[in-house]
Design an enzyme around this catalytic site. Structure first.
Site: not given
Length: 262
Positions: A146, A240
């Site tokens: 990520e 998220e």
């Protein structure tokens, strides 16, 4: 589009009730905290069996970053990530989300001088990814690398940064996760970045431009989802972020209902 969610503060604490609640809200999957999974794997298995709600991925739940400045912490993190990947394999999960680091250092705030060289950063992250590549191969899982924005990490900020690690290290079990919030800070063009990395894009995190629920800010989710569909993206998109509303639960439901129209 398959849409999942991470945990939220208003979700039930009991694991079975949590799964029931997420399923009832209309989500297609649950991105679980790695430690919660490892420490409660039998309860998680039972909840999956009863509700039919899959654990798609894990995020967090380990101590020590793959690019940690402190070697003991890095090695400890790798061991914990290995156990999380093993647990994911047991419950049918796809993989774990890992950044190089989060909140460890940024060039954008004092002292602005890293204790390690950029070459040192690349070596540590590459070494960690090669270790996890073997674990993922053994367990049939994936490591989702990520990129974070420049204020939260100094090593991997764009999808192209993540791609470079994967290509240069010839990693077959590491893919890119694109996070719309971080991408909105770092990428010149979000849709173009998704398209340019479509062959390695395995997972997506979503929040609006301000990190709150999709639909409450300025990001063009219609255009971004159209790009994902055009590129035949087959993975999950996972909430998220935080929620800004007097009634968080209702706002979350409303956001999901709106997102289904995108």
């Amino acid at each position: 589009m398959k849409i999942g969610t991470q945990n939220q503060a208003f979700f039930p604490e009991n694991i079975l009730e949590k799964f029931r609640y997420i399923k009832e809200m209309g989500f297609d999957g649950f991105e679980i905290d790695g430690k919660l999974l490892v420490n409660n794997i039998e309860e998680v298995k039972a909840a999956i069996k009863e509700t039919g709600l899959p654990v798609t991925t894990a995020c967090g739940g380990y101590d020590g970053w793959i690019g940690d400045f402190i070697e003991e912490r890095r090695l400890n993190g790798l061991k914990q990530i290995e156990r999380i990947l093993e647990a994911l394999a047991e419950v049918g999960g796809k993989g774990i989300v890992v950044p190089a680091a989060w909140g460890m250092f940024t060039f954008r705030l004092p002292p602005m001088t890293s204790p390690r060289s950029l070459d040192g950063d690349r070596k540590m992250v590459s070494d960690s990814l090669r270790v996890l590549e073997q674990v993922a191969a053994r367990t049939g899982t994936v490591v989702y690398l990520e990129p974070l924005n420049r204020y939260q990490d100094h090593m991997i900020n764009t999808l192209a940064d993540a791609r470079r690690y994967i290509v240069e290290n010839d990693l077959k079990h590491v893919q890119i996760i694109g996070d719309f919030y971080h991408m909105n800070i770092e990428e010149d063009n979000l849709a173009q970045a998704l398209h340019d990395n479509r062959d390695l894009l395995g997972h997506v995190h979503i929040a609006d431009n301000h990190r709150y629920q999709p639909g409450s800010g300025t990001l063009d989710f219609h255009a971004l989802f159209e790009q994902l569909r055009a590129d035949n993206y087959q993975g999950y998109v996972v909430y998220e972020g935080r929620i800004r509303a007097e009634d968080p639960a209702q706002a979350y439901r409303d956001s999901l209902a709106w997102l289904r129209t995108c």
